[in-house]
Design a protein around this motif. Sequence first.
Motif, PDB file in Angstrom:
ATOM      1  N   THR A  81       0.840  -1.202   0.000  1.00 14.79           N
ATOM      2  CA  THR A  81       0.000   0.000   0.000  1.00 14.79           C
ATOM      3  C   THR A  81       0.876   1.253   0.000  1.00 14.79           C
ATOM      4  OG1 THR A  81      -1.821  -1.124   1.120  1.00 14.79           O
ATOM      5  CG2 THR A  81      -1.767   1.283   1.280  1.00 14.79           C
ATOM      6  N   LEU A  82       1.895   1.279   0.841  1.00 12.98           N
ATOM      7  CA  LEU A  82       2.780   2.450   0.903  1.00 12.98           C
ATOM      8  C   LEU A  82       3.513   2.669  -0.410  1.00 12.98           C
ATOM      9  CD1 LEU A  82       4.241   1.976   4.495  1.00 12.98           C
ATOM     10  CD2 LEU A  82       2.315   3.430   3.781  1.00 12.98           C
ATOM     11  N   ILE A  83       3.930   1.581  -1.053  1.00 12.27           N
ATOM     12  CA  ILE A  83       4.596   1.684  -2.356  1.00 12.27           C
ATOM     13  C   ILE A  83       3.597   2.142  -3.414  1.00 12.27           C
ATOM     14  CG2 ILE A  83       5.781   0.387  -4.180  1.00 12.27           C
ATOM     15  CD1 ILE A  83       7.537   0.770  -1.700  1.00 12.27           C
ATOM     16  N   ASP A  84       2.420   1.508  -3.450  1.00 10.42           N
ATOM     17  CA  ASP A  84       1.401   1.871  -4.446  1.00 10.42           C
ATOM     18  C   ASP A  84       0.999   3.333  -4.351  1.00 10.42           C
ATOM     19  OD1 ASP A  84       1.339  -0.724  -5.449  1.00 10.42           O
ATOM     20  OD2 ASP A  84      -0.497  -1.289  -4.384  1.00 10.42           O
ATOM     21  N   GLU A  85       0.953   3.854  -3.135  1.00  8.73           N
ATOM     22  CA  GLU A  85       0.550   5.250  -2.916  1.00  8.73           C
ATOM     23  C   GLU A  85       1.739   6.211  -2.982  1.00  8.73           C
ATOM     24  OE1 GLU A  85      -1.845   5.369   0.656  1.00  8.73           O
ATOM     25  OE2 GLU A  85      -3.281   3.937  -0.192  1.00  8.73           O
ATOM     26  N   ARG A  86       2.907   5.693  -3.348  1.00  4.59           N
ATOM     27  CA  ARG A  86       4.130   6.475  -3.530  1.00  4.59           C
ATOM     28  C   ARG A  86       4.569   7.197  -2.254  1.00  4.59           C
ATOM     29  NH1 ARG A  86       5.139   5.871  -8.898  1.00  4.59           N
ATOM     30  NH2 ARG A  86       6.802   7.398  -9.056  1.00  4.59           N
ATOM     31  N   LEU A  87       4.233   6.605  -1.123  1.00  3.51           N
ATOM     32  CA  LEU A  87       4.671   7.142   0.161  1.00  3.51           C
ATOM     33  C   LEU A  87       6.005   6.540   0.575  1.00  3.51           C
ATOM     34  CD1 LEU A  87       1.244   7.129   1.990  1.00  3.51           C
ATOM     35  CD2 LEU A  87       2.504   9.123   1.145  1.00  3.51           C
ATOM     36  N   ALA A  88       6.413   5.470  -0.093  1.00  5.71           N
ATOM     37  CA  ALA A  88       7.691   4.817   0.169  1.00  5.71           C
ATOM     38  C   ALA A  88       8.282   4.345  -1.148  1.00  5.71           C
ATOM     39  CB  ALA A  88       7.509   3.635   1.118  1.00  5.71           C
ATOM     40  N   ALA A  89       9.601   4.370  -1.213  1.00  4.56           N
ATOM     41  CA  ALA A  89      10.297   3.851  -2.391  1.00  4.56           C
ATOM     42  C   ALA A  89      10.600   2.368  -2.214  1.00  4.56           C
ATOM     43  CB  ALA A  89      11.599   4.612  -2.614  1.00  4.56           C
ATOM     44  N   CYS A  90      10.842   1.960  -0.974  1.00  3.38           N
ATOM     45  CA  CYS A  90      11.212   0.578  -0.675  1.00  3.38           C
ATOM     46  C   CYS A  90      10.854   0.312   0.780  1.00  3.38           C
ATOM     47  CB  CYS A  90      12.717   0.390  -0.901  1.00  3.38           C
ATOM     48  SG  CYS A  90      13.355  -1.229  -0.462  1.00  3.38           S
ATOM     49  N   VAL A  91      10.372  -0.898   1.042  1.00  3.05           N
ATOM     50  CA  VAL A  91      10.095  -1.321   2.415  1.00  3.05           C
ATOM     51  C   VAL A  91      10.720  -2.691   2.619  1.00  3.05           C
ATOM     52  CG1 VAL A  91       8.327  -1.837   4.135  1.00  3.05           C
ATOM     53  CG2 VAL A  91       7.887  -0.063   2.414  1.00  3.05           C
ATOM     54  N   ASN A  92      11.563  -2.793   3.640  1.00  2.00           N
ATOM     55  CA  ASN A  92      12.128  -4.079   4.031  1.00  2.00           C
ATOM     56  C   ASN A  92      11.346  -4.593   5.228  1.00  2.00           C
ATOM     57  OD1 ASN A  92      14.915  -2.234   3.506  1.00  2.00           O
ATOM     58  ND2 ASN A  92      14.620  -4.027   2.242  1.00  2.00           N
ATOM     59  N   ILE A  93      11.005  -5.863   5.199  1.00  2.00           N
ATOM     60  CA  ILE A  93      10.302  -6.502   6.305  1.00  2.00           C
ATOM     61  C   ILE A  93      11.258  -7.546   6.880  1.00  2.00           C
ATOM     62  CG2 ILE A  93       8.283  -7.820   7.020  1.00  2.00           C
ATOM     63  CD1 ILE A  93       6.958  -6.658   4.369  1.00  2.00           C
ATOM     64  N   LEU A  94      11.705  -7.301   8.083  1.00  2.00           N
ATOM     65  CA  LEU A  94      12.684  -8.186   8.707  1.00  2.00           C
ATOM     66  C   LEU A  94      11.982  -9.382   9.354  1.00  2.00           C
ATOM     67  CD1 LEU A  94      15.034  -5.501  10.271  1.00  2.00           C
ATOM     68  CD2 LEU A  94      15.158  -6.574   8.031  1.00  2.00           C
TER      69      LEU A  94
END
Length: 106
Positions: free
Chosen positions: A25-38
């Motif tokens: 969702t954050l990527i689709d809405e252009r609020l984030a460029a990349c999200v890592n999930i540890l």
Amino acid sequence: MPAPTVSIVLTTLGAGADAAAIARTLIDERLAACVNILPVMTSVYRWQGKVEQDQEQQMVIKTGTDRVAELQARLRQLHPYELPEFLVLSASGSEAYSAWVGESTR
């Protein structure tokens, strides 16, 4: 034109939460460029006067500094916690990477 400023935002979610759906969702809405999930980790913290221990996932969110306020508002809507972790770290990186973050969050 100088490269945009990059921020790294940290938040945690319960081990059973769908962190990937929030990340998409954050990527689709252009609020984030990349999200890592540890991977799931153990968190020990004080909450409402008691020491708690839970299994959580750490999300590492890369965004443009100019998008942090919007990211925080949207994450507050998506996040299941009453008080979500929202830590913002300023980052410096290569000019190319910083430019990519800026383009990805416009």
